[in-house]
Scaffold this active site. Structure first.
Site, PDB file in Angstrom:
ATOM      1  N   GLN A 145       0.822  -1.204   0.000  1.00  0.00           N
ATOM      2  CA  GLN A 145       0.000   0.000   0.000  1.00  0.00           C
ATOM      3  C   GLN A 145       0.864   1.265   0.000  1.00  0.00           C
ATOM      4  O   GLN A 145       0.555   2.248  -0.692  1.00  0.00           O
ATOM      5  CB  GLN A 145      -0.929  -0.004   1.222  1.00  0.00           C
ATOM      6  CG  GLN A 145      -2.019   1.065   1.179  1.00  0.00           C
ATOM      7  CD  GLN A 145      -3.097   0.776   0.146  1.00  0.00           C
ATOM      8  OE1 GLN A 145      -3.236  -0.361  -0.306  1.00  0.00           O
ATOM      9  NE2 GLN A 145      -3.848   1.797  -0.243  1.00  0.00           N
TER      10      GLN A 145
ATOM     11  N   GLU B 249       1.578 -26.224   7.189  1.00  0.00           N
ATOM     12  CA  GLU B 249       2.080 -26.653   8.498  1.00  0.00           C
ATOM     13  C   GLU B 249       0.986 -26.552   9.576  1.00  0.00           C
ATOM     14  O   GLU B 249       1.253 -26.363  10.758  1.00  0.00           O
ATOM     15  CB  GLU B 249       3.314 -25.840   8.936  1.00  0.00           C
ATOM     16  CG  GLU B 249       4.416 -25.718   7.907  1.00  0.00           C
ATOM     17  CD  GLU B 249       5.177 -27.009   7.686  1.00  0.00           C
ATOM     18  OE1 GLU B 249       4.637 -28.072   8.009  1.00  0.00           O
ATOM     19  OE2 GLU B 249       6.294 -26.960   7.170  1.00  0.00           O
TER      20      GLU B 249
END
Length: 380
Positions: A336, A363
Site C-alpha cells: 500500500q 504446516e
C-alpha cells in the site's frame, strides 16, 4: 540483556546466512519466480554451509544446531526468497525425522546424501481428503513379509516429482492417530507416480505436486520409528516446521519493511518525501512493532522446542500463527505504501505478498493453531 539477545555464535550463523542470501538468492529470486525455476544448484550450495541438515545430529553428519539457529537461517534466506527458504525448511524437517526416530539402517541409507542435499527430501502427510484432519489419512501400508505394500495419494507435496525421498505417513493399523506409521519411500520405487505440477499463486521457485502410490513395495527397514508412532513423529516434526515457516514470514516481512522505508524516503508527493508524512511514520511504526513482537515470540518458542519444554507445542502454534498473520499484514501495508508501483512485478513487494499468503495455511492452518492453543488453555 543477554537473555533477550543472540549469542556471538548465533550472530555469526545469522550473518553467514545473510551473506549467502545476498550473494546467491536475492539477485536471482525474481527470475526464479517469473520463470518458475527450481534453483537446485543454489539449494545444494546452501547444503555446503550445513543448511541441509541444520538440526540433524553431528553423529549423522549434520551440524546439530538448535531450533533458534534454524529459525535465524530460515529468516535470513527468506529475506531473499521465502519460497526457496521454505523448501529447504521442509527438507530439514524430513532429514531430522529420519535422524531422530530412524534406526541405524535407515539413517545410514539416506542421511549421508540428504545432508549434502544430493538427494532432497519431502514430507508427505496431507491427502486430497484429509488436510487439517490429518489423523484421518487413508494411504495404507499392508505388511507382506519383509516389506510393506503402500497404496494411496498425498497432496500439495513440496518437491513432488523432483525430490528423491518421501517421508510418508501411512496407515498400518486402526483408524485414528494410533494406526499411523512413517515410511521412507523413494522416487524410483515401482508404483510411485506424480500428478501435474500445481499452478500456484506463489512459491513459484519450488515444485509442488500430488504423489501417488500404487502398490509400492517398501522395505520394512525403511520404517521410521515403531508401527503406530507415525502420527506422533509427524506432529513433532511440525513443531519445528511451524517455527521455520513463521521465520520465513519474518524474513519476508523484514525485506518488505526495508523496501517500504527506502521507497517512502525517496518518493515525493505534495512537495516532500512520503516518509515525512505522519501517517506514513505511524504505518511504518506499526509494521516494525508487529514484526518485532512476532519475532521475539518465535525465538522464545524455538528455545522451548530445543529444550523439549512441556509447553513447546503451544508456543510453536502461537508463534506460527502470529508470525504468519503479522508477516502477511506487514507485506500488505508495504504494498500500500508503494501505491501502484507495489502492484507491479518491477518491485519485489508483490512477489512477497503472494509467497507469504500460503504460510497461514500450511504446516497447520492458523485456525488449527488457535485450536491447539485454546485446547491447551482449557486443559489447565
Amino acid at each position: 540483556m543477554q537473555q533477550f539477545d543472540l549469542s556471538d555464535e548465533q550472530r555469526q550463523i545469522q550473518e553467514m546466512a545473510q551473506a549467502f542470501t545476498a550473494d546467491a538468492i536475492t539477485p536471482h529470486a525474481a527470475e526464479w519466480d517469473e520463470k518458475h525455476i527450481f534453483p537446485r544448484d543454489t539449494i545444494r550450495a546452501a547444503a555446503e554451509l550445513g543448511f541441509g541438515s541444520i538440526y540433524v545430529s553431528e553423529e549423522s553428519g549434520g551440524i546439530g544446531l538448535g531450533r533458534l539457529e534454524a529459525a535465524l537461517i530460515m529468516e535470513a534466506m527468506a529475506y531473499g526468497c521465502p519460497s526457496t527458504s521454505a523448501f529447504i525448511s521442509i527438507h530439514n524437517m524430513a532429514a531430522w525425522m529420519i535422524d531422530r526416530f530412524g534406526g541405524d539402517e535407515v539413517k545410514q541409507k539416506y542421511l549421508p546424501s540428504m545432508v549434502t542435499m544430493e538427494r532432497i527430501g519431502s514430507y508427505c502427510l496431507t491427502e486430497p481428503s484429509s488436510g487439517s484432519d490429518a489423523a484421518a489419512l487413508k494411504t495404507r501400508a499392508v505388511k507382506d513379509g519383509d516389506d510393506y505394500i503402500v497404496s494411496g495419494s498425498k497432496a500439495f507435496i513440496s518437491g513432488g516429482g523432483e525430490n528423491d525421498i518421501y517421508v510418508t505417513m501411512v496407515r498400518t493399523g486402526e483408524d485414528g492417530p494410533k494406526g499411523i506409521s512413517c515410511l521412507v519411500i523413494e522416487k524410483d520405487m515401482t508404483g510411485v507416480s506424480f500428478g501435474a505440477q500445481e499452478k500456484k499463486l506463489g512459491w513459484h521457485s519450488q515444485p509442488t505436486a500430488q504423489v501417488n502410490f500404487d502398490e509400492v513395495r517398501v522395505p520394512a527397514a525403511n520404517r521410521v520409528g515403531a508401527e503406530g508412532e507415525g502420527f506422533r513423529i509427524a506432529m513433532m516434526g511440525l513443531d519445528g516446521g511451524r517455527l521455520n515457516i513463521g521465520a520465513c514470514s519474518l524474513g519476508g516481512a523484514q525485506r518488505c519493511l526495508d523496501e517500504a522505508i527506502a521507497y517512502t524516503k525517496d518518493r515525493k508527493q505534495f512537495g516532500k518525501a512520503i516518509a515525512d508524512f505522519q501517517n506514513t511514520q505511524f504505518t511504518l511504526a506499526d509494521m516494525e512493532t508487529d514484526l518485532q513482537a512476532a519475532r521475539y515470540l518465535l525465538y522464545v518458542a524455538a528455545a522451548k522446542v530445543s529444550a523439549n519444554a512441556p509447553d513447546k507445542t503451544k508456543f510453536a502454534a502461537m508463534a506460527k500463527r502470529l508470525a504468519t498473520d503479522n508477516g502477511s499484514s506487514i507485506v500488505d501495508r508495504a504494498l500500500q505504501l508503494h501505491g501502484g508501483y507495489g502492484y507491479l512485478q518491477d518491485y519485489p513487494i508483490e512477489r512477497f505478498w503472494r509467497d507469504l499468503r500460503v504460510h497461514s495455511i500450511l504446516e497447520g492452518t492458523n485456525q488449527v493453531m488457535r485450536m491447539i492453543v485454546g485446547r491447551e488453555l482449557t486443559r489447565q
